[in-house]
Motif scaffolding. Structure first.
Motif, PDB file in Angstrom:
ATOM      1  N   UNK A 136       0.824  -1.211   0.000  1.00 61.49           N
ATOM      2  CA  UNK A 136       0.000   0.000   0.000  1.00 61.49           C
ATOM      3  C   UNK A 136       0.858   1.261   0.000  1.00 61.49           C
ATOM      4  N   UNK A 137       1.891   1.262   0.835  1.00 60.16           N
ATOM      5  CA  UNK A 137       2.746   2.446   0.982  1.00 60.16           C
ATOM      6  C   UNK A 137       3.454   2.800  -0.321  1.00 60.16           C
ATOM      7  N   UNK A 138       4.045   1.792  -0.984  1.00 56.32           N
ATOM      8  CA  UNK A 138       4.802   2.113  -2.207  1.00 56.32           C
ATOM      9  C   UNK A 138       3.864   2.465  -3.365  1.00 56.32           C
ATOM     10  N   UNK A 139       2.701   1.823  -3.438  1.00 51.27           N
ATOM     11  CA  UNK A 139       1.744   2.175  -4.488  1.00 51.27           C
ATOM     12  C   UNK A 139       1.212   3.591  -4.276  1.00 51.27           C
ATOM     13  N   UNK A 140       1.053   3.982  -3.020  1.00 52.65           N
ATOM     14  CA  UNK A 140       0.622   5.335  -2.702  1.00 52.65           C
ATOM     15  C   UNK A 140       1.687   6.350  -3.145  1.00 52.65           C
ATOM     16  N   UNK A 141       2.943   6.012  -2.948  1.00 51.42           N
ATOM     17  CA  UNK A 141       4.040   6.915  -3.332  1.00 51.42           C
ATOM     18  C   UNK A 141       4.064   7.180  -4.827  1.00 51.42           C
ATOM     19  N   UNK A 142       3.702   6.181  -5.620  1.00 49.13           N
ATOM     20  CA  UNK A 142       3.727   6.369  -7.088  1.00 49.13           C
ATOM     21  C   UNK A 142       2.342   6.703  -7.648  1.00 49.13           C
ATOM     22  N   UNK A 143       1.353   6.888  -6.749  1.00 51.21           N
ATOM     23  CA  UNK A 143       0.023   7.318  -7.166  1.00 51.21           C
ATOM     24  C   UNK A 143      -0.802   6.261  -7.872  1.00 51.21           C
ATOM     25  N   UNK A 144      -0.545   4.975  -7.544  1.00 47.68           N
ATOM     26  CA  UNK A 144      -1.264   3.892  -8.233  1.00 47.68           C
ATOM     27  C   UNK A 144      -1.877   2.894  -7.251  1.00 47.68           C
ATOM     28  N   UNK A 145      -2.356   3.404  -6.144  1.00 46.04           N
ATOM     29  CA  UNK A 145      -2.946   2.519  -5.133  1.00 46.04           C
ATOM     30  C   UNK A 145      -4.159   1.765  -5.680  1.00 46.04           C
ATOM     31  N   UNK A 146      -4.839   2.384  -6.649  1.00 36.56           N
ATOM     32  CA  UNK A 146      -6.045   1.760  -7.209  1.00 36.56           C
ATOM     33  C   UNK A 146      -5.726   0.669  -8.239  1.00 36.56           C
ATOM     34  N   UNK A 147      -4.445   0.457  -8.552  1.00 31.36           N
ATOM     35  CA  UNK A 147      -4.054  -0.552  -9.545  1.00 31.36           C
ATOM     36  C   UNK A 147      -3.545  -1.837  -8.894  1.00 31.36           C
ATOM     37  N   UNK A 148      -3.774  -1.986  -7.610  1.00 36.14           N
ATOM     38  CA  UNK A 148      -3.224  -3.112  -6.859  1.00 36.14           C
ATOM     39  C   UNK A 148      -3.619  -4.469  -7.455  1.00 36.14           C
ATOM     40  N   UNK A 149      -4.853  -4.608  -7.905  1.00 38.25           N
ATOM     41  CA  UNK A 149      -5.334  -5.887  -8.430  1.00 38.25           C
ATOM     42  C   UNK A 149      -5.264  -5.976  -9.963  1.00 38.25           C
ATOM     43  N   UNK A 150      -4.682  -4.974 -10.604  1.00 41.27           N
ATOM     44  CA  UNK A 150      -4.575  -4.980 -12.071  1.00 41.27           C
ATOM     45  C   UNK A 150      -3.476  -5.929 -12.524  1.00 41.27           C
ATOM     46  N   UNK A 151      -3.644  -6.460 -13.731  1.00 44.64           N
ATOM     47  CA  UNK A 151      -2.573  -7.211 -14.380  1.00 44.64           C
ATOM     48  C   UNK A 151      -1.703  -6.214 -15.151  1.00 44.64           C
ATOM     49  N   UNK A 152      -0.407  -6.485 -15.292  1.00 41.54           N
ATOM     50  CA  UNK A 152       0.467  -5.533 -15.993  1.00 41.54           C
ATOM     51  C   UNK A 152      -0.026  -5.147 -17.385  1.00 41.54           C
ATOM     52  N   UNK A 153      -0.616  -6.116 -18.140  1.00 41.58           N
ATOM     53  CA  UNK A 153      -1.044  -5.783 -19.506  1.00 41.58           C
ATOM     54  C   UNK A 153      -2.213  -4.799 -19.526  1.00 41.58           C
ATOM     55  N   UNK A 154      -2.867  -4.617 -18.378  1.00 37.12           N
ATOM     56  CA  UNK A 154      -3.970  -3.655 -18.290  1.00 37.12           C
ATOM     57  C   UNK A 154      -3.476  -2.226 -18.025  1.00 37.12           C
ATOM     58  N   UNK A 155      -2.180  -2.066 -17.818  1.00 38.64           N
ATOM     59  CA  UNK A 155      -1.611  -0.767 -17.483  1.00 38.64           C
ATOM     60  C   UNK A 155      -0.940  -0.133 -18.696  1.00 38.64           C
ATOM     61  N   UNK A 156      -0.892   1.187 -18.707  1.00 39.60           N
ATOM     62  CA  UNK A 156      -0.129   1.898 -19.736  1.00 39.60           C
ATOM     63  C   UNK A 156       1.366   1.714 -19.483  1.00 39.60           C
ATOM     64  N   UNK A 157       2.191   2.093 -20.460  1.00 41.56           N
ATOM     65  CA  UNK A 157       3.641   1.993 -20.285  1.00 41.56           C
ATOM     66  C   UNK A 157       4.130   2.797 -19.093  1.00 41.56           C
ATOM     67  N   UNK A 158       3.589   4.002 -18.940  1.00 43.81           N
ATOM     68  CA  UNK A 158       3.980   4.840 -17.809  1.00 43.81           C
ATOM     69  C   UNK A 158       3.584   4.232 -16.474  1.00 43.81           C
ATOM     70  N   UNK A 159       2.385   3.641 -16.438  1.00 48.21           N
ATOM     71  CA  UNK A 159       1.949   2.976 -15.200  1.00 48.21           C
ATOM     72  C   UNK A 159       2.820   1.764 -14.891  1.00 48.21           C
ATOM     73  N   UNK A 160       3.188   1.004 -15.922  1.00 45.58           N
ATOM     74  CA  UNK A 160       4.069  -0.148 -15.700  1.00 45.58           C
ATOM     75  C   UNK A 160       5.421   0.305 -15.139  1.00 45.58           C
ATOM     76  N   UNK A 161       5.963   1.397 -15.689  1.00 48.49           N
ATOM     77  CA  UNK A 161       7.240   1.878 -15.166  1.00 48.49           C
ATOM     78  C   UNK A 161       7.083   2.418 -13.747  1.00 48.49           C
ATOM     79  N   UNK A 162       5.945   3.030 -13.443  1.00 51.04           N
ATOM     80  CA  UNK A 162       5.704   3.503 -12.074  1.00 51.04           C
ATOM     81  C   UNK A 162       5.598   2.334 -11.100  1.00 51.04           C
ATOM     82  N   UNK A 163       5.005   1.220 -11.550  1.00 50.82           N
ATOM     83  CA  UNK A 163       4.966   0.016 -10.714  1.00 50.82           C
ATOM     84  C   UNK A 163       6.384  -0.523 -10.511  1.00 50.82           C
TER      85      UNK A 163
END
Length: 226
Positions: free
Chosen positions: A124-151
């Motif tokens: 939770x803490x690290x996802x909050x730091x990169x602003x992607x707390x709501x993507x916790x249950x997402x699969x990588x292919x569901x994310x944009x390139x920028x979101x994948x790099x933020x993860x």
């Protein structure tokens, strides 16, 4: 200590197998610094980064990273060194068969975390730091390139590293997403984690000027951008 060295090299040589890539390498990176690493393809940037996280051996000179003497480090201590270093790659290197949460949990368990509550809270803490707390249950292919790099950056932050080594982290991103990732890395350095970022993006460097280490003709030089 605000100016404590995280990386300290003096008269070091960087080798790729038996080939000398860089010689007389001397520089220091301190807590919270943001530093660019530049140079042409084949100039030694990746070899230098690999030496700093223990993938290539440091053979001579002085090479200290996170208080480890890399010229004298035992193989069994390299995982402990890497807990103090966050590594971010150009191609994200996420596990595409599992969720964001499972990607991060995998790293925590591999580095000795055992308590379910502590693992969940840290994710939770690290996802909050990169602003992607709501993507916790997402699969990588569901994310944009920028979101994948933020993860991938969130993954690098899991063990609260002293420094992040980022190898062309914006190389596969469009200009707008590049700015988002850059702002995130700058914010991380301002919070006290040093960042060493290899890049070819000179426009980005002009927009966010900082200290520069340049690999050229088998050695390095250091400068500060205005």
């Amino acid at each position: 200590m605000a100016n404590a060295p995280i990386i300290e090299l003096e008269d070091a040589s960087i080798f790729q197998k038996s080939n000398l890539i860089l010689s007389n390498v001397t520089f220091t990176i301190c807590k919270g610094e943001f530093v660019y690493l530049i140079g042409k393809t084949g100039s030694g940037k990746s070899s230098l980064l690999k030496t700093l996280y223990g993938e290539l051996p440091a053979k001579d000179g002085k090479v200290f990273v996170a208080q480890y003497d890399l010229t004298d480090i035992r193989r069994r201590d390299i995982p402990y060194l890497r807990r103090k270093i966050g590594i971010v790659f150009q191609d994200f290197q996420l596990l595409f068969d599992r969720t964001v949460e499972a990607n991060l949990e995998f790293v925590l368990r591999a580095t000795g975390w055992k308590e379910e509550d502590e693992i969940s809270n840290r994710i939770d803490e690290v996802l909050d730091k990169v602003g992607l707390k709501d993507k916790r249950q997402s699969m990588p292919h569901q994310l944009s390139g920028g979101e994948q790099q933020s993860i991938a950056i969130a993954r690098a932050l899991l063990n609260d590293p002293l420094i992040i080594l980022a190898d062309e982290p914006t190389g596969n991103l469009d200009p707008e997403t590049t700015i988002d990732v850059m702002r995130l890395l700058r914010k991380i350095s301002e919070s006290g984690t040093a960042v060493l970022m290899a890049t070819h993006n000179y426009t980005l460097m002009q927009k966010y000027p900082s200290r520069v280490i340049k690999c050229d003709n088998g050695t390095i030089s250091c400068s500060v951008m205005d």
